[in-house]
Design an enzyme around this catalytic site. Structure first.
Site, PDB file in Angstrom:
ATOM      1  CB  CYS A 264      -1.679  -5.073   6.254  1.00 42.33           C
ATOM      2  SG  CYS A 264      -1.836  -3.529   5.367  1.00 42.33           S
TER       3      CYS A 264
HETATM    4  P1  NAD Z   1       0.733   0.685  -2.516  1.00 50.60           P
HETATM    5  O1  NAD Z   1       1.863  -0.176  -2.955  1.00 50.60           O
HETATM    6  O2  NAD Z   1      -0.663   0.382  -2.957  1.00 50.60           O
HETATM    7  O3  NAD Z   1       1.031   2.193  -2.926  1.00 50.60           O
HETATM    8  C1  NAD Z   1       2.275   2.804  -2.802  1.00 50.60           C
HETATM    9  C2  NAD Z   1       2.385   3.919  -3.846  1.00 50.60           C
HETATM   10  O4  NAD Z   1       3.624   4.600  -3.680  1.00 50.60           O
HETATM   11  C3  NAD Z   1       2.371   3.424  -5.296  1.00 50.60           C
HETATM   12  O5  NAD Z   1       1.369   4.133  -6.019  1.00 50.60           O
HETATM   13  C4  NAD Z   1       3.769   3.747  -5.818  1.00 50.60           C
HETATM   14  O6  NAD Z   1       3.796   4.068  -7.192  1.00 50.60           O
HETATM   15  C5  NAD Z   1       4.131   4.945  -4.949  1.00 50.60           C
HETATM   16  N1  NAD Z   1       5.570   5.210  -4.852  1.00 50.60           N
HETATM   17  C6  NAD Z   1       6.600   4.328  -4.867  1.00 50.60           C
HETATM   18  N2  NAD Z   1       7.775   4.982  -4.750  1.00 50.60           N
HETATM   19  C7  NAD Z   1       7.480   6.299  -4.644  1.00 50.60           C
HETATM   20  C8  NAD Z   1       8.260   7.471  -4.470  1.00 50.60           C
HETATM   21  N3  NAD Z   1       9.588   7.429  -4.364  1.00 50.60           N
HETATM   22  N4  NAD Z   1       7.614   8.669  -4.421  1.00 50.60           N
HETATM   23  C9  NAD Z   1       6.276   8.749  -4.538  1.00 50.60           C
HETATM   24  N5  NAD Z   1       5.482   7.658  -4.680  1.00 50.60           N
HETATM   25  C10 NAD Z   1       6.078   6.455  -4.737  1.00 50.60           C
HETATM   26  O7  NAD Z   1       0.796   0.698  -0.916  1.00 50.60           O
HETATM   27  P2  NAD Z   1      -0.423   0.761   0.141  1.00 50.60           P
HETATM   28  O8  NAD Z   1      -1.170  -0.518   0.195  1.00 50.60           O
HETATM   29  O9  NAD Z   1      -1.168   2.034  -0.039  1.00 50.60           O
HETATM   30  O10 NAD Z   1       0.436   0.839   1.488  1.00 50.60           O
HETATM   31  C11 NAD Z   1       1.204   1.959   1.816  1.00 50.60           C
HETATM   32  C12 NAD Z   1       1.667   1.822   3.254  1.00 50.60           C
HETATM   33  O11 NAD Z   1       0.532   1.854   4.135  1.00 50.60           O
HETATM   34  C13 NAD Z   1       2.383   0.508   3.554  1.00 50.60           C
HETATM   35  O12 NAD Z   1       3.381   0.751   4.519  1.00 50.60           O
HETATM   36  C14 NAD Z   1       1.293  -0.359   4.149  1.00 50.60           C
HETATM   37  O13 NAD Z   1       1.794  -1.343   5.014  1.00 50.60           O
HETATM   38  C15 NAD Z   1       0.485   0.668   4.937  1.00 50.60           C
HETATM   39  N6  NAD Z   1      -0.925   0.306   5.146  1.00 50.60           N
HETATM   40  C16 NAD Z   1      -1.630  -0.281   4.145  1.00 50.60           C
HETATM   41  C17 NAD Z   1      -2.972  -0.595   4.363  1.00 50.60           C
HETATM   42  C18 NAD Z   1      -3.773  -1.261   3.276  1.00 50.60           C
HETATM   43  O14 NAD Z   1      -4.877  -1.731   3.586  1.00 50.60           O
HETATM   44  N7  NAD Z   1      -3.307  -1.336   2.050  1.00 50.60           N
HETATM   45  C19 NAD Z   1      -3.586  -0.279   5.576  1.00 50.60           C
HETATM   46  C20 NAD Z   1      -2.844   0.358   6.551  1.00 50.60           C
HETATM   47  C21 NAD Z   1      -1.497   0.650   6.334  1.00 50.60           C
END
Ligand code: NAD
Length: 427
Positions: A264
């Site tokens: 992030c």
């Molecule tokens: P991640 O990469 O761990 O997970 C994303 C998931 O989406 C993956 O499992 C992937 O296979 C799936 N995906 C990709 N394309 C897809 C599609 N077309 N349809 C359905 N699924 C699909 O991401 P994350 O760390 O969970 O982050 C997600 C969002 O949340 C980001 O914008 C991030 O900035 C935000 N965020 C993350 C955190 C954190 O601590 N990781 C905290 C707050 C906000």
């Protein structure tokens, strides 16, 4: 309420499990079939404290997973977009995955007669929900905003404490175009007894970036002060402990060290810089936040070279690979640039992390990974402490197995002792 969660990464899986715990029926959607199988079997696709228990409790009952958007949309009232928003090569936000998920949602909404609300939970730069997600859904569903609801609900959870943070938030922000969609999304969190801040979507998007950018700024500020303090022979931790007593500043995120990583802070600050430039503003302070952060890992290696000289053939123990403690996530971990630079200098790496060895092995295939600290330290010419794992706090006699007891601490973890040469990064 019936919820579908699109994307089962850190945010999606944690949100899905917690919404189920709050009593909602949840369908997870991912394009990664292995994650679908794991969730349906009650096995978390990522490590998060408490997640395993929640999935075991709700999988097959209140929670299921599928790769079928049509099924998920038909059987839910609200869809949360939780897919990744990585940086493009220039550091700007790459909305390709959000676009793809929005198109799939729109296609699935085409044949649904009941009102459906799409909520963006992914971190997206201001205007994305209204100017990117909304038009794509309109185009693919053949419906106009109003025939479906649209909202933005940023996520503030910390990896490692994600379940606790979701269940005990200090703020919930819901940005919606219309009042009633916002009411419905806010009501999903009724059980949590936390006030809901209601805004429009672009303000909700901005709140998330400002939150992360300010925290990142505190860290880079503390690192800069730490670097100055070190040159002056002043203990920056003593300085910041006093400074943090000012209620306007607060004591958190003032720890100098090897810098921030994770999925992030680095990408979000860069994305805000990109968005600011796109609208004609050059954000000098935010650029410096990134610059200071990128300098810190190189300083670890410089301290090492100052002591050991040429690193060619030297065995360097790297303790900590995850970007922070209590997670197996290595995204943007500060140990990545450090290991890279050590390898470029011909050093041999002997690494240990309680959770992240496997993930790091996907990036660095040819370094040694160990399952205990002592194994990693055996015969090492020096040791670098990169992650603030609790178990490193009590290290002492273990350093006795090193060939040369030089310890460079990037996280202010190790107690000084007479039988090691201790070097703090900024202290
Ligand atoms: P991640 O990469 O761990 O997970 C994303 C998931 O989406 C993956 O499992 C992937 O296979 C799936 N995906 C990709 N394309 C897809 C599609 N077309 N349809 C359905 N699924 C699909 O991401 P994350 O760390 O969970 O982050 C997600 C969002 O949340 C980001 O914008 C991030 O900035 C935000 N965020 C993350 C955190 C954190 O601590 N990781 C905290 C707050 C906000």
């Amino acid at each position: 309420m019936r919820i579908s969660v699109i994307g089962t990464g850190y945010v999606g899986t944690v949100s899905a499990a917690c919404f189920a715990e709050l009593g909602h029926s949840v369908i997870c959607v991912d394009i990664d079939k292995s994650k679908i199988e794991q969730i349906n079997a009650g096995i978390p696709p990522i490590y998060e404290d408490g997640l395993s228990e929640l999935l075991e409790k709700h999988a097959g009952k209140k929670l299921s997973a599928t790769s079928d958007y049509d099924f998920a949309v038909k059987n839910s009232d609200v869809s949360f977009i939780c897919v990744g928003t990585p940086s493009d090569p220039d550091g700007n936000i790459d909305l390709g995955i959000v676009r793809a998920a929005s198109a799939s949602l729109g296609d699935a909404m085409k044949y649904k007669n009941d009102y459906h609300i799409v909520v963006v939970k992914s971190t997206v730069v201001p205007e994305t929900t209204e100017k990117v997600v909304l038009p794509i859904i309109e185009e693919h569903s053949g419906k106009r905003a109003g025939e479906f609801g649209i909202a933005m609900n940023p996520e503030f959870l910390r990896e490692g404490k994600a379940i606790y943070d979701f269940m005990n938030p200090d703020k919930i922000v819901v940005g919606s175009l219309d009042e009633s969609s916002g009411d419905i999304i806010a009501s999903l969190y009724d059980e949590l007894k936390c006030g809901v801040t209601r805004t429009d979507p672009r303000t909700a998007e901005m709140i998330k970036y400002v939150n992360n950018s300010l925290l990142a700024t505190k860290i880079s500020f503390s690192n800069e002060i730490g670097n100055i303090c070190k040159k002056l022979g002043i203990d920056t931790y003593e300085v910041m402990a006093a400074v943090g007593k000012d209620f306007r500043i607060g004591k958190h995120f003032l720890n100098a060290g090897a810098g921030f990583g994770g999925s992030c802070f680095p990408k979000d600050v860069k994305a805000l810089v990109g968005k600011a430039r796109q609208i004609g503003y050059e954000p000098e302070l935010l650029k410096s936040v990134i610059d200071v952060n990128e300098r810190q890992p190189a300083m670890m290696v410089r301290l090492l070279k100052d002591r050991l000289g040429n690193l060619d053939g030297k065995k360097i123990a790297v303790l900590g690979l995850a970007f922070k403690n209590d997670t197996d996530d290595i995204r943007e971990s500060r140990s990545i640039p450090v290991i890279k630079e050590l390898l470029d200098n011909g050093a041999e790496i002997s690494a240990y992390d309680p959770m992240a060895n496997e993930n790091m092995a996907r990036i660095f295939k040819n370094i040694e990974y160990h399952i205990t600290t002592v194994d990693a330290l055996k015969g090492a010419d020096a040791c670098l402490v990169m992650t603030e794992w609790d178990e490193f706090r009590n290290l002492g006699n273990e350093f006795g197995v090193m060939k040369n007891r030089l310890v460079i601490d990037g996280r202010h973890m190790i107690a000084k002792r007479d039988d090691i040469e201790y070097v703090g990064l900024c202290w």
